[in-house]
Design a protein around this motif. Structure first.
Motif, PDB file in Angstrom:
ATOM      1  N   MET A 185       0.834  -1.185   0.000  1.00 19.85           N
ATOM      2  CA  MET A 185       0.000   0.000   0.000  1.00 19.85           C
ATOM      3  C   MET A 185       0.874   1.241   0.000  1.00 19.85           C
ATOM      4  O   MET A 185       2.060   1.193   0.284  1.00 19.85           O
ATOM      5  N   SER A 186       0.299   2.379  -0.365  1.00 17.37           N
ATOM      6  CA  SER A 186       1.027   3.642  -0.378  1.00 17.37           C
ATOM      7  C   SER A 186       0.133   4.695   0.251  1.00 17.37           C
ATOM      8  O   SER A 186      -1.099   4.631   0.149  1.00 17.37           O
ATOM      9  N   ASP A 187       0.746   5.687   0.927  1.00 24.15           N
ATOM     10  CA  ASP A 187      -0.057   6.750   1.529  1.00 24.15           C
ATOM     11  C   ASP A 187      -0.128   7.972   0.615  1.00 24.15           C
ATOM     12  O   ASP A 187      -0.544   9.043   1.035  1.00 24.15           O
TER      13      ASP A 187
ATOM     14  N   ALA B  50      17.909   2.864  -0.487  1.00 26.01           N
ATOM     15  CA  ALA B  50      17.809   4.015  -1.378  1.00 26.01           C
ATOM     16  C   ALA B  50      16.459   4.707  -1.229  1.00 26.01           C
ATOM     17  O   ALA B  50      16.375   5.946  -1.247  1.00 26.01           O
ATOM     18  N   VAL B  51      15.400   3.936  -1.073  1.00 28.48           N
ATOM     19  CA  VAL B  51      14.066   4.510  -0.888  1.00 28.48           C
ATOM     20  C   VAL B  51      14.000   5.233   0.449  1.00 28.48           C
ATOM     21  O   VAL B  51      13.509   6.365   0.556  1.00 28.48           O
ATOM     22  N   ARG B  52      14.482   4.591   1.482  1.00 27.08           N
ATOM     23  CA  ARG B  52      14.539   5.214   2.816  1.00 27.08           C
ATOM     24  C   ARG B  52      15.291   6.534   2.777  1.00 27.08           C
ATOM     25  O   ARG B  52      14.812   7.558   3.273  1.00 27.08           O
ATOM     26  N   ASP B  53      16.485   6.521   2.166  1.00 29.13           N
ATOM     27  CA  ASP B  53      17.313   7.722   2.151  1.00 29.13           C
ATOM     28  C   ASP B  53      16.653   8.845   1.358  1.00 29.13           C
ATOM     29  O   ASP B  53      16.703  10.017   1.763  1.00 29.13           O
TER      30      ASP B  53
ATOM     31  N   THR C 232      11.415  -1.953   9.251  1.00 29.05           N
ATOM     32  CA  THR C 232      10.310  -1.424   8.455  1.00 29.05           C
ATOM     33  C   THR C 232      10.775  -0.330   7.492  1.00 29.05           C
ATOM     34  O   THR C 232      10.295  -0.260   6.362  1.00 29.05           O
ATOM     35  N   ILE C 233      11.699   0.521   7.919  1.00 25.52           N
ATOM     36  CA  ILE C 233      12.129   1.610   7.044  1.00 25.52           C
ATOM     37  C   ILE C 233      13.009   1.100   5.899  1.00 25.52           C
ATOM     38  O   ILE C 233      13.268   1.826   4.947  1.00 25.52           O
ATOM     39  N   ASN C 234      13.455  -0.165   5.996  1.00 25.39           N
ATOM     40  CA  ASN C 234      14.207  -0.793   4.905  1.00 25.39           C
ATOM     41  C   ASN C 234      13.307  -1.673   4.039  1.00 25.39           C
ATOM     42  O   ASN C 234      13.787  -2.280   3.080  1.00 25.39           O
ATOM     43  N   GLY C 235      12.016  -1.763   4.381  1.00 24.18           N
ATOM     44  CA  GLY C 235      11.108  -2.647   3.665  1.00 24.18           C
ATOM     45  C   GLY C 235      10.287  -1.945   2.601  1.00 24.18           C
ATOM     46  O   GLY C 235       9.338  -2.525   2.066  1.00 24.18           O
ATOM     47  N   LEU C 236      10.637  -0.706   2.275  1.00 24.61           N
ATOM     48  CA  LEU C 236       9.903   0.066   1.277  1.00 24.61           C
ATOM     49  C   LEU C 236      10.444  -0.214  -0.124  1.00 24.61           C
ATOM     50  O   LEU C 236      11.605  -0.595  -0.286  1.00 24.61           O
ATOM     51  N   SER C 237       9.598   0.007  -1.115  1.00 23.09           N
ATOM     52  CA  SER C 237      10.036  -0.109  -2.512  1.00 23.09           C
ATOM     53  C   SER C 237       9.383   1.011  -3.309  1.00 23.09           C
ATOM     54  O   SER C 237       8.356   1.571  -2.912  1.00 23.09           O
TER      55      SER C 237
ATOM     56  N   HIS D 235       5.765   1.972  -2.270  1.00 15.90           N
ATOM     57  CA  HIS D 235       4.935   0.869  -1.781  1.00 15.90           C
ATOM     58  C   HIS D 235       5.410   0.475  -0.383  1.00 15.90           C
ATOM     59  O   HIS D 235       6.600   0.238  -0.158  1.00 15.90           O
ATOM     60  N   ASP D 236       4.465   0.396   0.531  1.00 16.46           N
ATOM     61  CA  ASP D 236       4.778   0.113   1.932  1.00 16.46           C
ATOM     62  C   ASP D 236       3.874  -1.014   2.421  1.00 16.46           C
ATOM     63  O   ASP D 236       2.666  -0.832   2.579  1.00 16.46           O
ATOM     64  N   HIS D 237       4.467  -2.176   2.678  1.00 12.30           N
ATOM     65  CA  HIS D 237       3.707  -3.332   3.156  1.00 12.30           C
ATOM     66  C   HIS D 237       3.954  -3.622   4.628  1.00 12.30           C
ATOM     67  O   HIS D 237       3.363  -4.557   5.170  1.00 12.30           O
ATOM     68  N   VAL D 238       4.831  -2.836   5.273  1.00  7.15           N
ATOM     69  CA  VAL D 238       5.251  -3.193   6.638  1.00  7.15           C
ATOM     70  C   VAL D 238       5.214  -2.026   7.615  1.00  7.15           C
ATOM     71  O   VAL D 238       5.717  -2.130   8.735  1.00  7.15           O
ATOM     72  N   GLY D 239       4.626  -0.901   7.242  1.00  4.10           N
ATOM     73  CA  GLY D 239       4.546   0.240   8.152  1.00  4.10           C
ATOM     74  C   GLY D 239       5.782   1.110   8.171  1.00  4.10           C
ATOM     75  O   GLY D 239       6.001   1.870   9.119  1.00  4.10           O
TER      76      GLY D 239
END
Length: 420
Positions: free
Chosen positions: A1-3, A38-41, A126-131, A139-143
């Motif tokens: 999901m995405s916000d 990379a997404v986190r940064d 969680t902050i490394n689980g984004l794509s 896309h965020d599946h883990v908060g």
């Protein structure tokens, strides 16, 4: 999901080597996204490092497409689904979506899949689980997005399970918190790290060294190190006493000097009181030869450097050289009693920036011309003359230098009766 937030303006999504890799993989029913750090940064407005890519395409298909496009492929971890593609000299790790079938420490038996959520759930934090997909949608599946907003480093799922999969995640928890977190570490993660601390013993020293040196120079290193010490984690890593007070003082000193954080200086302030500490740390962390020598020098009689007049400091600088003098002086400053005048320490530490030691002007030939034969006596006389030259504050005038040579030879000859 995405916000709703995205990275459509990220330059690496719109052009260049990464965009070329994504375009190569985002056809014929397959999907590829940039994942992880990379997404986190990018979302946290910090410099973006390596761009890692995940894809639904199987490794053989990634290689086939790369070959057809004239792109070099390297099977760096193909048994786990990772192929490195090199585009315009830039490497990209491309990994097929996975889910763990069985994990045992650093190793894992995986199955390839097409489920982005399952792939995200097997990652560490969680902050490394984004794509982010090629259109810039995050896309965020883990908060992870909420944790980025809160500057919170949190394990995905059960912290104890994540740690048991790879005990290096204990160090990564504190290192990433020091770099990206705010406030105290996430309590559930912190307690899980304490429960799992015995597993640190099974890690290779090289991996521990890499994580610790990165952690020590992160913006939040002071708070992270104190939390690790309180939880008994540093004792497991260092095998001896740690000194969080001098570590905090080193950070303050570096800031006062406006100098870039130095991992070896910070390591020395945290773990070295005497040279035996330096040698133990060098062995336990498998430090490089240069790092080990620097740490050993820092621990050698640093306590003699406080409260010196500048004339004495110049002699120390001459004997030690700039790097050893500066490092040892920084450790002495970090371990100085509370209330010590920082201006005095700053003057001592910055001496190499104001004064350069001259070269000792006397040579062996000067003493041989005065009757000193080759051999141990010659070396002894030269050393005595150098001591006298230092005591007289580095004179370079010919008369003063020749007088030192004459007086040294006469004194040595009188005391030892070796010549003349």
């Amino acid at each position: 999901m995405s916000d709703g937030r995205g990275l459509a303006d990220a330059p690496w999504l719109n052009s260049g080597a990464a965009a070329r890799v994504l375009a190569l993989l985002n056809v014929d029913g397959e999907e590829a996204r940039v994942i992880g750090g990379a997404v986190r940064d990018a979302l946290m407005n910090t410099p973006v490092g390596d761009l890692d890519i995940a894809t639904t395409a199987l490794p053989d298909e990634v290689v086939r497409r790369a070959r057809a496009a004239g792109i070099k492929s390297v099977p760096t971890g193909i048994e786990h689904g990772t192929v490195t593609l090199v585009v315009d000299g830039q490497p990209f790790e491309v990994t097929t979506l996975r889910e763990d079938v069985e994990t045992f420490g650093r190793k894992a038996r995986v199955a390839f899949g097409r489920d982005w959520r399952r792939d995200a759930e097997r990652r560490d934090f969680t902050i490394n689980g984004l794509s982010v997909s090629a259109d810039g949608v995050v896309h965020d599946h883990v908060g992870g997005l909420a944790d980025i907003d809160a500057r919170r480093v949190r394990f995905i799922g059960d912290p104890d399970r994540r740690i048991a999969e790879d005990y290096l995640r204990i160090l990564r928890f504190f290192r990433i918190h020091a770099a990206y977190g705010a406030g105290a570490p996430d309590r559930d993660g912190y307690l899980a790290c304490i429960r799992g601390r015995a597993g640190l013993a099974g890690l290779s020293a090289e991996r521990v060294r890499m994580e610790m040196l990165k952690l020590l120079v992160a913006d939040g290193a002071r708070q992270a190190v104190e939390a690790m010490a309180d939880g008994g984690l540093l004792l497991r890593i260092f095998g001896g006493v740690v000194y969080t007070g001098p570590f905090a003082a080193m950070i303050t000193a570096e800031a006062a000097l406006r100098r870039k954080p130095d991992p070896v200086l910070r390591l020395g302030s945290l773990g070295v009181a005497v040279t035996e500490d330096a040698r133990r740390l060098a062995q336990r962390l498998r430090l490089t030869n240069a790092e080990a020598k620097a740490l050993d020098s820092m621990g050698h009689r640093w306590w003699r450097l406080g409260g010196m007049e500048e004339s004495v400091a110049r002699r120390r600088l001459y004997r030690l050289g700039e790097a050893r003098y500066r490092n040892r002086m920084m450790l002495a400053w970090a371990r100085a009693p509370r209330g010590a005048d920082p201006a005095l320490w700053m003057a001592l530490v910055t001496l190499p920036e104001r004064w350069q030691a001259p070269v000792f002007p006397l040579k062996a030939a000067d003493f041989m011309a005065r009757g000193v034969a080759r051999g141990p006596a010659l070396g002894h006389v030269i050393a005595l003359a150098e001591d006298a030259w230092l005591a007289q504050d580095f004179p370079l005038e010919t008369d003063a230098v020749q007088a030192i040579a004459d007086q040294t030879v006469a004194r040595f000859g009188k005391e030892h009766g070796l010549y003349g």
